[in-house]
Enzyme design. Structure first.
Site, mmCIF file in Angstrom:
data_model
loop_
_atom_site.group_PDB
_atom_site.id
_atom_site.type_symbol
_atom_site.label_atom_id
_atom_site.label_comp_id
_atom_site.label_asym_id
_atom_site.label_seq_id
_atom_site.Cartn_x
_atom_site.Cartn_y
_atom_site.Cartn_z
ATOM 1 N N LYS A 77 0.845 -1.188 0.000
ATOM 2 C CA LYS A 77 0.000 0.000 0.000
ATOM 3 C C LYS A 77 0.882 1.239 0.000
ATOM 4 O O LYS A 77 1.885 1.309 0.726
ATOM 5 C CB LYS A 77 -0.922 -0.024 1.226
ATOM 6 C CG LYS A 77 -1.993 1.062 1.237
ATOM 7 C CD LYS A 77 -2.924 0.859 2.433
ATOM 8 C CE LYS A 77 -4.035 1.905 2.486
ATOM 9 N NZ LYS A 77 -4.964 1.678 3.616
ATOM 10 N N SER A 152 -9.847 1.576 2.499
ATOM 11 C CA SER A 152 -8.985 2.382 1.662
ATOM 12 C C SER A 152 -7.916 1.576 0.927
ATOM 13 O O SER A 152 -7.287 2.068 -0.002
ATOM 14 C CB SER A 152 -8.296 3.442 2.513
ATOM 15 O OG SER A 152 -7.451 2.851 3.488
ATOM 16 N N SER A 176 -10.116 -0.924 6.708
ATOM 17 C CA SER A 176 -9.538 -0.683 5.387
ATOM 18 C C SER A 176 -8.763 -1.842 4.800
ATOM 19 O O SER A 176 -8.327 -1.762 3.657
ATOM 20 C CB SER A 176 -8.636 0.565 5.432
ATOM 21 O OG SER A 176 -9.403 1.730 5.562
#
Length: 474
Positions: A77, A152, A176
């Protein structure tokens, strides 16, 4: 027949039956073929991955063990710091910033022989539930390109679901990791707060953020957590204990375990998602678990408490982005004007919304009424979970209220978007571990995830239950 799981790939590379370079080329080819249509990555690191794979192969050739994840491609990420490689948090305000150090989890991955293939897209500064808040455009769900992958950490979930990497890392502040894992049909896990170092994770809400794994199997997720977990002196919130050992007990089953289906986390959930939840409970019962109904009364206030606590912490954490120390700088007549112009241009609408909400909640005259009250609710949630775990070893709940929704369906309604995290937020507020396991599909044919929750440091029993669910999934 070559392996497709991370554990299998690593075994083949370590034993010299397959070259890490060959593995990396396979996954780079998959990325090149489908990445333009999905946009899972902000940055693909093909050349760097090839160099890392060559180093792994050289170590094997010298008779050395490169590590438990030798040659396994992994996606990160883009809020995890990577030395000398751009880390953007999908925000314009960090344009051009290259961290001078690796996050602890990144360093541990390299030490374990894993090969980083790219930095994945996310909602800006991890604020969102659909990966539509990225400054670089949305990621699309590999199962249906008209749908969101969740957020996210949508880029990481999509990367694993699309076969771009066997493993990925995300961060979970209010769901997330787990919510996009459910929407993309992969395994996603949030560890106990403090089990995995946050050093090098760009902060959103420091008392809630936790790094965790994405994988296509429960065993692969366990193997990744074993690598990244454990004490880190660089993180003051890190728990002083060794990395968890999960793989040896993964097949121990659920015989005699007490499983509670959380009543409060089934309200407002789509009927087909609830059907899968009940099938999962039945499967655990058939495998020898004692299944009953559990209650965590204060969980119904989790969403309200979270959207005061998390923005308040974000308001503080994001104050450092002022045009002086990182990335973007927009000139102004004086320092104040430069601050204002930089932040106005650099931050997107959702980040601005949460900064303003958090600043208001912390302001004089409102602190106790909003932020202080939210923290008291958080304490109630922690106590209610503790009470539930006196009666049950693990809890069971949906991961998300629905399957993947259409791109644009909730972008104009922030409150509807926030409701996507209603099932996952309570675990973050409590600091407890939770995992989402794919369990069939909904009426629309899209993946459904079932969530297993456990008390703090209960990762071993959590993964045992997850493994049984994986084996029973329709």
């Amino acid at each position: 027949m070559t392996a497709t799981t991370a554990i299998g790939l690593a075994a083949e590379v370590r034993e010299g039956r397959r070259k890490a370079a060959e593995v990396v080329e396979q996954y780079v080819a998959a990325i090149e073929a489908r990445e333009p249509e999905l946009h899972a990555f902000n940055l693909v690191l093909a050349d760097e991955a090839r160099a890392a794979a060559a180093a792994v192969d050289a170590a094997v050739g010298r008779g050395l063990d490169p590590g438990p994840l030798a040659g396994v491609p992994i996606a990160l990420k883009d809020n995890l710091c990577t030395r000398g490689i751009p880390t953007t948090c999908s925000s314009q305000i960090l344009a051009g910033w290259r961290p001078p150090y690796d996050a602890t989890v990144v360093a541990r991955l390299r030490d374990a022989g894993a090969v980083v293939v790219g930095k994945t897209n996310l909602d800006e500064f991890a604020m969102g539930s659909s990966t539509e808040n990225s400054a670089f455009g949305p990621t699309r769900n590999p199962h249906d390109h008209t749908r969101v992958p969740g957020g996210s950490s949508g880029g990481s979930a999509a990367a694993v679901a699309a076969g771009f990497a066997p493993l990925a890392l995300g961060s979970d502040t209010g769901g997330s990791i787990r919510q996009p894992a459910a929407l993309c049909g992969v395994v996603g896990m949030k560890p106990t707060y403090g089990l995995v170092s946050r050093y090098g994770l760009v902060a959103f809400a420091s008392s809630l953020d936790q790094i965790g794994p994405f994988a296509s199997t429960v065993a692969d997720a366990a193997a990744l957590l074993e690598v990244i977990g454990g004490h880190d002196p660089a993180d003051s919130t890190s728990i002083d204990r060794p990395p968890p050992r999960l793989l040896p007990t993964l097949g121990d089953g659920v015989g005699g375990l007490r499983v509670g289906v959380v009543r409060e986390l089934t309200d407002g959930i789509d009927a087909d998602v609830l059907d899968r939840l009940h099938q999962a409970a039945d499967a655990l019962g058939a495998a020898g678990a004692q299944v009953g109904e559990a209650s965590v009364p204060a969980a119904v206030y989790g969403l309200s408490a979270y959207y005061l606590i998390a923005p308040a912490e974000a308001s503080s954490n994001l104050s450092r982005y002022d045009g002086v120390r990182y990335g973007l700088r927009v000139p102004g007549e004086d320092v104040t004007a430069m601050y204002e112009a930089t932040r106005a241009k650099g931050f997107g609408p959702e980040v601005k919304r949460r900064i303003m909400l958090g600043t208001y909640a912390l302001s004089a005259g409102y602190y106790d009424a909003y932020y202080g009250q939210a923290q008291r609710v958080r304490t109630l949630i922690i106590r209610d979970f503790e009470a539930a775990y006196r009666d049950f070893d693990v809890l069971l709940a949906p991961t998300a209220p629905t399957t993947a929704f259409r791109l644009g369906a909730k972008t104009d309604d922030p409150l509807a978007m926030y409701l996507s995290d209603v099932c996952t937020i309570p675990s973050n507020l409590a600091g407890d571990p939770a995992i989402s396991v794919p369990f069939g599909s909904g009426a629309d044919g899209l993946p459904v995830g079932v969530q297993v929750l456990a008390p703090a440091l209960g990762e071993e029993v959590l993964f045992r239950v997850a493994a049984v669910l994986e084996g029973a999934a329709p």
